[in-house]
Every structure is written in structure tokens, then in C-alpha cells.
Design an enzyme around this catalytic site. Sequence first.
Site, PDB file in Angstrom:
ATOM      1  N   HIS A 124       0.844  -1.207   0.000  1.00 10.63           N
ATOM      2  CA  HIS A 124       0.000   0.000   0.000  1.00 10.63           C
ATOM      3  C   HIS A 124       0.876   1.253   0.000  1.00 10.63           C
ATOM      4  CE1 HIS A 124      -2.966  -2.688   2.387  1.00 10.63           C
ATOM      5  NE2 HIS A 124      -3.531  -2.496   1.216  1.00 10.63           N
ATOM      6  N   SER A 127      -2.731  -7.931   3.177  1.00 16.25           N
ATOM      7  CA  SER A 127      -2.938  -7.764   4.622  1.00 16.25           C
ATOM      8  C   SER A 127      -3.376  -9.099   5.232  1.00 16.25           C
ATOM      9  CB  SER A 127      -4.019  -6.708   4.886  1.00 16.25           C
ATOM     10  OG  SER A 127      -3.679  -5.501   4.280  1.00 16.25           O
TER      11      SER A 127
HETATM   12  P1  ADP Z   1      -9.903  -3.636  -0.076  1.00 15.85           P
HETATM   13  O1  ADP Z   1     -10.601  -4.287   1.070  1.00 15.85           O
HETATM   14  O2  ADP Z   1     -10.598  -2.437  -0.601  1.00 15.85           O
HETATM   15  O3  ADP Z   1      -9.429  -4.548  -1.169  1.00 15.85           O
HETATM   16  P2  ADP Z   1      -7.148  -3.449   0.735  1.00 15.85           P
HETATM   17  O4  ADP Z   1      -6.633  -2.738   1.926  1.00 15.85           O
HETATM   18  O5  ADP Z   1      -6.974  -4.920   0.722  1.00 15.85           O
HETATM   19  O6  ADP Z   1      -8.636  -2.997   0.639  1.00 15.85           O
HETATM   20  O7  ADP Z   1      -6.500  -2.853  -0.579  1.00 15.85           O
HETATM   21  C1  ADP Z   1      -6.649  -1.510  -0.954  1.00 15.85           C
HETATM   22  C2  ADP Z   1      -6.101  -1.341  -2.353  1.00 15.85           C
HETATM   23  O8  ADP Z   1      -4.697  -1.582  -2.331  1.00 15.85           O
HETATM   24  C3  ADP Z   1      -6.671  -2.326  -3.379  1.00 15.85           C
HETATM   25  O9  ADP Z   1      -6.777  -1.653  -4.622  1.00 15.85           O
HETATM   26  C4  ADP Z   1      -5.620  -3.402  -3.461  1.00 15.85           C
HETATM   27  O10 ADP Z   1      -5.639  -4.060  -4.708  1.00 15.85           O
HETATM   28  C5  ADP Z   1      -4.359  -2.570  -3.289  1.00 15.85           C
HETATM   29  N1  ADP Z   1      -3.249  -3.362  -2.777  1.00 15.85           N
HETATM   30  C6  ADP Z   1      -3.231  -4.171  -1.704  1.00 15.85           C
HETATM   31  N2  ADP Z   1      -2.011  -4.749  -1.541  1.00 15.85           N
HETATM   32  C7  ADP Z   1      -1.247  -4.287  -2.566  1.00 15.85           C
HETATM   33  C8  ADP Z   1       0.105  -4.531  -3.001  1.00 15.85           C
HETATM   34  N3  ADP Z   1       0.888  -5.398  -2.367  1.00 15.85           N
HETATM   35  N4  ADP Z   1       0.550  -3.881  -4.104  1.00 15.85           N
HETATM   36  C9  ADP Z   1      -0.270  -3.023  -4.764  1.00 15.85           C
HETATM   37  N5  ADP Z   1      -1.557  -2.764  -4.442  1.00 15.85           N
HETATM   38  C10 ADP Z   1      -2.037  -3.391  -3.347  1.00 15.85           C
END
Ligand code: ADP
Length: 176
Positions: A35, A146
Site C-alpha cells: 500500500h 494484509s
Molecule cells: P480492499 O478491502 O478495498 O481490497 P485493501 O486494503 O486490501 O482494501 O487494498 C486496498 C487497495 O490496495 C486495493 O486496490 C488493493 O488491490 C491494493 N493493494 C493491496 N495490496 C497491494 C500490493 N501489495 N501492491 C499493490 N496494491 C495493493
Amino acid sequence: MRVRALNPCYLILNPDTMNQKALYPGTFDPVTYGHLDVIERASGIYDQVLIGVAHSKGKKPLFSVKERVLLLQKITAHLKNVEVGDFRGLVVDYAKKKKARVILRGLRMFSDFEFEFQMALTNRKLAQTIETIFMMTNENYAYLSSKLIKETVAMGADVKSFVPPIVAKKLKEKLK
Ligand code: ADP
């Protein structure tokens, strides 16, 4: 349109090209280096980046919304054009309220694509003036999620290469 786009005055005076704010919504339970990488790159592209922490009650997050916001504020303190807020309900409503014309999402694997595609098209139906922009993951973090991090901490793994130290500490406290 073409003439307008080539006219430098248009670019300078057009309010559409000024104060571009991107909303990066997610659950961030907890925030990872994946993130953070997206946030840092976005802060170099957009005038302002608003991280929108979704309450996501249905996902039963490990961290409260207050804790998730606080962790994000701490690890983005070095980025002056980044702020953190929280929201319930539709992402597009929050984007409109905060005057963000861009919704930013990260893409890791093919597995992200189907869900993100559906969501982006749904959001476009709901609000045609808001554009979803995808940022490709940094290859070093392509496998990071996560959910996986929480599982590995619960099994005793050291996750300091996946999350900032303060997040690793809080995870240990929660899952010990
Ligand atoms: P959600 O519950 O909305 O999916 P997340 O916290 O899991 O929330 O993810 C928020 C955003 O960050 C999403 O667009 C997800 O694809 C992106 N994301 C999560 N982990 C990564 C990563 N390792 N690299 C790039 N983008 C990520």
C-alpha cells in the site's frame, strides 16, 4: 478540443487540470509496504492524495478504523500532500464529498483484476465524472496482502520486510 489541449493557457487556467485529488480507498487492515508504495508513487503524481479507510464492518477487521487511520497517518507523515480519512458507504459518494475526481486502486495479480474491473465499472455507472485509475504493484510487493500477513504473524512469523516496524509491533500485540 485538440486546439484547447495544445494551448498552454488552457492547461494553466483549466480548473480540471488544477488541484487534482486522488482518493485511494481500502480496508488497510493493516497497511503494508505494498500500500505504502502505491501511496508514495501517487503522491508524486497527484496534487493531493486522500487515503480513505473503509469501515468495512462486513470484513470484521482486526484493527479498528481509528487504529487503521492512525497507522496510516504515522507511516505517511513524510508525505505532505497525503491525508487520511475514513468513510462508510459508497466510495463514489465519499469521492464526491471530498471533491476527488480520481479513485486510485492497486493491482497485484490476475486475481485482483476481476473484482477491480467489476467495481470500477459499477462505480462508473454510479458516478460518470469519477475515473478509476489502477497502479501496478511494485514487483517486490506483488504477493503481499494484509490477510496473508495477519495469518503469518498469527503463526509466529517475523513480518518486518512486509510492513513498517510500527505495524509489525501492533500486529504482534494483537495476535500474540
Ligand atoms: P480492499 O478491502 O478495498 O481490497 P485493501 O486494503 O486490501 O482494501 O487494498 C486496498 C487497495 O490496495 C486495493 O486496490 C488493493 O488491490 C491494493 N493493494 C493491496 N495490496 C497491494 C500490493 N501489495 N501492491 C499493490 N496494491 C495493493
